[in-house]
Design a protein around this motif. Structure first.
Motif, PDB file in Angstrom:
ATOM      1  N   GLY A   1     -42.235 -30.558  28.767  1.00  0.00           N
ATOM      2  CA  GLY A   1     -41.604 -29.618  27.832  1.00  0.00           C
ATOM      3  C   GLY A   1     -42.614 -28.643  27.293  1.00  0.00           C
ATOM      4  N   GLN A   2     -42.112 -27.487  26.986  1.00  0.00           N
ATOM      5  CA  GLN A   2     -42.984 -26.444  26.443  1.00  0.00           C
ATOM      6  C   GLN A   2     -42.219 -25.817  25.291  1.00  0.00           C
ATOM      7  N   GLY A   3     -42.646 -26.083  24.073  1.00  0.00           N
ATOM      8  CA  GLY A   3     -42.012 -25.451  22.925  1.00  0.00           C
ATOM      9  C   GLY A   3     -42.745 -24.167  22.598  1.00  0.00           C
ATOM     10  N   HIS A   4     -42.403 -23.582  21.451  1.00  0.00           N
ATOM     11  CA  HIS A   4     -43.115 -22.380  21.046  1.00  0.00           C
ATOM     12  C   HIS A   4     -44.552 -22.703  20.672  1.00  0.00           C
ATOM     13  N   PHE A   5     -44.769 -23.920  20.235  1.00  0.00           N
ATOM     14  CA  PHE A   5     -46.085 -24.266  19.716  1.00  0.00           C
ATOM     15  C   PHE A   5     -46.801 -25.286  20.579  1.00  0.00           C
ATOM     16  N   ALA A   6     -46.042 -26.212  21.115  1.00  0.00           N
ATOM     17  CA  ALA A   6     -46.669 -27.374  21.742  1.00  0.00           C
ATOM     18  C   ALA A   6     -46.383 -27.439  23.236  1.00  0.00           C
TER      19      ALA A   6
END
Ligand SMILES: Nc1ncnc2c1ncn2[C@@H]1O[C@H](COP(=O)(O)OP(=O)(O)OP(=O)(O)O)[C@@H](O)[C@H]1O
Length: 483
Positions: free
Chosen positions: A185-190
Motif C-alpha cells: 500500500g502507498q498512502g499519501h504519507f506512508a
C-alpha cells in the motif's frame, strides 16, 4: 542520484527506485530497475524537495488504484514544502516529475490541476481558519452542552493532542528483527510493506522522517489504554530505521488489503456484506467510546479520515480501522487539566479527511459547536458512505441484474477527480447523496437499508445516528433479514 534503467518493452511499466530500500527491490514483479504494473494502470512517484529540487523518494506502481488520467507525472500534492506526489499512466512516466515551486499547494487530495488546487486552497484555508477560531471560542465560552441519547458518552469533551495521562508503553521494535517483503500500500504519507516479525506475517508502515508528527499522532492513538479491539487493526509496536531515521509502525497484516481494493475485486453475499458493515461499525463505535476498565481509561477518539482506503479487510471477512494519523482524542475538562502540560501543540487541530467522505458541515465550515461530538458525527457521515459502498457490491441486492463496478461515493455523479466546489454544491447546497438503486424499495430489507443510510448521512449532524446506534440497527437487520 538513483540509477534508473529504462525498459522499452512492457506496457505500464513503472520505473521504481527505493534509495532507502535497496534490498527489497527483488520483491514483487521487478525486472532490473523496472516494476511491471499488473493490477493497475497507475504509476506513482514520491519526491522530496531538496535544495529546491525534487529528489526521488519512491517510484512504484500505484497499489491504491487511484485515478491517473495523465500520461505525464504532474505534481499533485505538495506537503509542508518538502514532499511531492505525482501519478501517471504511461510507461516509466513517474521517473520525471513536472513541477514548479509556485504551482503547488499543501493539499491532501486526489489529482487536480494547478488552477483547481488554487481554487480549492483558498476556501479550505478559510474553513480551517474558521474551524480553528470557533473551536477556541467555544472552549472559552464553554459552549459544549450536554446531549441526551445521542453521543451520551461524549459530554463536555474538547479536542486534544494525542497526549494522554495514561498511555500503554508499546514495544520498541528493532528494525533488524523485521524482514520486509513487498509493498502492499502507498498512502499519501506512508509506504506499507508486507513483512515478517517474530515468525508472523505483519504490515510495516514506514513514514519518512519528515512525517514525524503523523507518526507521533498515530503512535499516540495506538498507545492509548484499552485500544485492543477486533474492529481496530492490531498494533504490535514502533521503531526507527537506523539508516535514514524514518519511523515505522508494525501492525497485524490484513490479508485482503484495503476495503477499497477488496470491493474493486470482490462482490459479496448479503450476509458477508453485513459482516463487513457490522465489524466496521463496531470498530468505529469502540473508537468513539469512553471506557474505563480497572485502572485503564480510553477516551473517545474521532478517526477524522474514514474512507475505504483507511479500512482494511481481514481473511475472515471482517473490517478493521487503520490510519489514525488524522485522529483526535476528545478529552473531558478534568482530563485536560491533568494533561495540561502536554496539550498545547496540536490543540484544536481538526483535520480534513479524504474529500469524498468529508461531511457537509466540514465542507462548508459550519460546524455545530453546540454538539461536542461534531468530529464523531462527521465520522458517522463517512460511515454511512462506507455502508453504501459495501452494499453497492452486494450481489444479493442486485439479484437478476448486474452488480455495478465499485465506485467511491460521488464518483458516478461528480467524476473521479471531484473538486471541493462541486462537492459543496452537490452535497451541501443540493443535499444530494450517492444514489440508491430504485429496486431496493422492493426488497424485504430495502426500506431498513435506506433508512439506515439516510440516518447516517443526514445533513444535520445532530440528527445522525451514533456509531453505536448503527451497530444496533445492523444487528436487527441481520436478525430480521438473514438470507
Ligand atoms: N495492516 C495492513 N495490512 C494490509 N495492508 C495495509 C495495512 N495497513 C495499510 N495497508 C495498505 O496501505 C495503504 C495505506 O495505508 P495508510 O492508510 O495507513 O497510509 P497513509 O499514508 O497514512 O494513508 P493516507 O493517504 O490515507 O493518509 C492502505 O490503504 C492499505 O491498502
Amino acid at each position: 542520484h538513483t540509477d534508473i534503467r529504462l525498459s522499452s518493452s512492457s506496457q505500464n511499466a513503472s520505473v521504481y527506485a527505493f534509495p532507502n530500500y535497496d534490498k527489497y527491490t527483488t520483491a514483487g514483479n521487478v525486472i532490473g530497475s523496472v516494476q511491471l504494473c499488473e493490477n493497475t494502470q497507475c504509476c506513482v512517484g514520491y519526491y522530496l524537495i531538496v535544495n529546491g529540487q525534487p529528489k526521488v523518494d519512491v517510484l512504484a506502481c500505484d497499489m491504491v488504484e487511484k485515478s491517473c488520467p495523465s500520461a505525464t507525472c504532474k505534481a499533485q500534492s505538495h506537503f509542508n514544502n518538502r514532499f511531492l506526489k505525482c501519478v501517471c499512466n504511461a510507461d516509466l512516466c513517474n521517473g520525471n516529475i513536472t513541477w514548479t515551486p509556485e504551482s503547488e499547494e499543501p493539499l491532501h487530495t486526489y489529482s487536480y490541476s494547478a488552477g483547481e488546487i488554487l481554487k480549492m486552497a483558498v476556501p479550505l484555508a478559510v474553513i480551517l481558519l474558521v474551524m480553528f477560531i470557533v473551536i477556541i471560542a467555544a472552549k472559552r465560552r464553554n459552549l459544549f452542552k450536554e446531549k441526551k441519547n445521542l453521543q451520551s458518552s461524549c459530554d463536555d469533551y474538547s479536542l486534544s493532542s494525542p497526549c494522554s495521562c495514561q498511555t500503554v508503553k508499546s514495544s520498541e521494535i528493532d528494525f533488524s528483527q523485521i524482514e520486509l517483503q513487498q509493498i502492499v500500500g502507498q498512502g499519501h504519507f506512508a509506504t506499507v510493506f508486507q513483512g515478517k516479525y517474530n515468525g508472523s506475517v505483519v504490515a510495516v508502515k514506514v513514514l519518512p522522517a519528515d512525517w514525524k508528527v503523523k507518526f507521533t499522532t498515530e503512535k499516540g492513538i495506538f498507545e492509548l489504554p484499552l485500544m485492543t479491539h477486533a474492529g481496530i487493526v492490531h498494533f504490535l509496536g514502533t521503531g526507527r530505521k537506523p539508516n535514514d531515521n524514518s519511523c515505522f509502525i508494525v501492525l497485524q497484516f490484513a490479508e485482503y488489503g484495503s476495503l477499497h481494493s477488496f470491493l474493486c475485486k470482490h462482490t459479496t453475499s448479503w450476509m458477508s456484506s453485513l459482516k463487513l458493515c457490522q465489524s466496521l461499525s463496531q470498530g468505529l463505535s469502540y473508537l468513539h467510546s469512553d471506557l474505563h476498565s480497572g485502572d485503564g481509561h480510553k477516551p473517545p477518539v474521532a478517526h477524522s479520515d474514514l474512507s475505504s482506503s483507511n479500512v482494511l479487510v481481514r481473511a475472515d471477512g471482517t473490517c478493521v480501522l487503520c490510519d489514525f494519523g488524522c485522529s483526535t482524542i476528545l478529552r473531558s475538562r478534568s482530563e485536560r487539566r491533568c494533561c495540561q502540560s502536554h496539550t498545547t501543540n496540536t490543540e484544536g487541530h481538526a483535520q480534513l479527511g479524504t474529500l469524498h467522505y468529508t461531511s457537509p458541515e466540514i465542507l462548508e465550515g459550519s460546524v455545530n459547536l453546540n454538539s461536542s461530538g461534531f468530529l464523531m458525527q462527521a465520522d458517522v457521515y463517512a460511515l454511512g458512505l462506507l455502508l453504501w459502498e459495501i452494499w453497492m457490491r452486494c450481489s444479493d441486492l442486485f439479484e437478476g441484474g448486474v452488480v455495478p463496478q465499485h465506485l467511491v461515493p460521488y464518483e458516478l455523479e461528480l467524476g473521479a477527480n471531484v473538486t471541493l466546489e462541486s462537492l459543496i454544491s452537490y452535497v451541501s447546497h443540493k443535499d444530494e447523496r450517492p444514489s440508491i438503486p430504485k429496486h431496493w424499495e422492493l426488497l424485504p430489507q430495502g426500506s431498513a437499508l435506506e433508512e439506515l443510510l439516510a440516518d447516517s448521512w443526514d445533513c444535520e449532524p445532530d440528527a445522525r445516528l451514533t456509531a453505536h446506534c448503527v451497530v444496533d440497527r445492523l444487528v436487527s437487520l441481520r436478525s430480521s433479514h438473514s438470507l
